[in-house]
Design a protein around this motif. Structure first.
Motif, short mmCIF file in Angstrom:
data_model
loop_
_atom_site.label_atom_id
_atom_site.label_comp_id
_atom_site.label_asym_id
_atom_site.label_seq_id
_atom_site.Cartn_x
_atom_site.Cartn_y
_atom_site.Cartn_z
N ASN A 33 21.02 -49.16 -1.49
CA ASN A 33 21.57 -47.92 -2.03
C ASN A 33 23.02 -48.12 -2.48
OD1 ASN A 33 19.38 -45.82 -1.36
ND2 ASN A 33 19.70 -46.87 0.61
N ASN A 72 18.65 -45.94 -4.06
CA ASN A 72 19.17 -44.70 -4.64
C ASN A 72 20.61 -44.89 -5.11
OD1 ASN A 72 16.93 -42.71 -3.96
ND2 ASN A 72 17.37 -43.61 -1.95
N ASP A 131 12.92 -42.71 -2.61
CA ASP A 131 13.42 -43.96 -3.17
C ASP A 131 13.73 -43.79 -4.67
OD1 ASP A 131 12.74 -45.07 -0.67
OD2 ASP A 131 10.75 -45.69 -1.40
N CYS A 191 16.11 -42.68 -6.55
CA CYS A 191 16.66 -41.45 -7.11
C CYS A 191 18.06 -41.70 -7.67
CB CYS A 191 16.72 -40.36 -6.05
SG CYS A 191 15.11 -39.83 -5.41
N ASN A 220 10.43 -39.38 -4.86
CA ASN A 220 10.86 -40.65 -5.42
C ASN A 220 11.20 -40.49 -6.90
OD1 ASN A 220 10.23 -41.96 -2.96
ND2 ASN A 220 8.10 -42.18 -3.60
#
Length: 255
Positions: free
Chosen positions: A84, A109, A125, A127, A143
């Protein structure tokens, strides 16, 4: 790897290659996985678990007590997955015992500057939340969702996978999977067909979802009537995601 001005509680557990920048503060009950980079002036409180290869930029506040007035210091958690990117001044709060005591963010993300993820939110997930997007407590986001800059999501809303909001949207009801919304309050405009093409989805899948959208939004049917029509269509995994997002709505869908 650890700047000498960083303050790390002895009870925190950091993988050997975690990098921590100047003046960052990491409290007890924090676990950070391998390859993660914590920039300068970041505050991370626990109980919080952060996975591998994340990049947390300066001035972010991660795992802090939530802003819910019912919160009285109970031990609640934040879980963040792998890969992320959490940009400048993002705030992510832990959960409350009124829900599952958990705020959770998946993998890959991108949370751009000043994004807020409130207590008890569940984020999937892949995003992208653009600058100043804010997600209120207990919201669930699937997602591949894109929130345009300054989008506001009301508490308890559900946003289905691959949905998209335009900038400054105010989301007061659930957004079904794939649906694009805009406005204040947000209204449905179309499906994210361009995003489907970019992901390489077949023409048959896109055509099926286009038909599904028209059944719900263009034929004047009630949601119950539309669901009966949708379930009579040729089944596919993509269509089932849309159907499931409609069935799971508790606040009513964005129209």
């Amino acid at each position: 790897m650890i700047h000498p001005t960083a303050l790390i509680d002895p009870a925190a557990e950091l993988a050997d290659d975690v990098r921590v920048g100047p003046y960052s503060v990491i409290g007890p009950n924090v676990e950070i996985g391998a390859g993660t980079v914590v920039a300068s002036h970041v505050v991370i409180n626990g109980p919080t678990t952060i996975g591998r290869n994340n990049h947390i930029f300066q001035f972010a506040s991660v795992g802090e007590d939530c802003q819910d007035k019912k919160y009285k210091g109970e031990p609640t958690r934040l879980e963040i997955g792998d890969d992320n990117v959490i940009r400048e001044s993002v705030t992510i709060h832990r959960g409350t015992i009124q829900d599952n005591s958990l705020t959770k963010i998946g993998d890959r993300n991108l949370l751009m500057a000043y994004v807020h993820v409130a207590h008890d939110c569940i984020i999937g997930d892949d995003c992208i939340f653009a600058n100043n997007a804010s997600v209120a407590g207990h919201a669930h986001v699937g997602n591949g969702v894109i929130l345009g800059g300054m989008t506001g999501v009301h508490q308890f809303c559900k946003i289905g996978s691959y949905a998209m909001t335009s900038g400054c949207s105010l989301v007061l009801k659930d957004i079904p999977a794939y649906v694009m919304v805009s406005g204040n309050p947000a209204g449905a405009r179309s499906m994210n067909f361009e995003g489907m093409r970019r992901r390489g989805w077949s023409k048959d899948v896109v055509s099926s979802l286009r038909k599904a959208y028209k059944l719900v939004y263009r034929q004047g049917l009630t949601l119950e009537q539309a669901l009966l029509e949708l379930e009579s269509m040729e089944p596919s995994d993509a269509l089932q995601i849309f159907i499931d997002s409609l069935k799971s709505s508790e606040r009513g869908i964005t129209r």
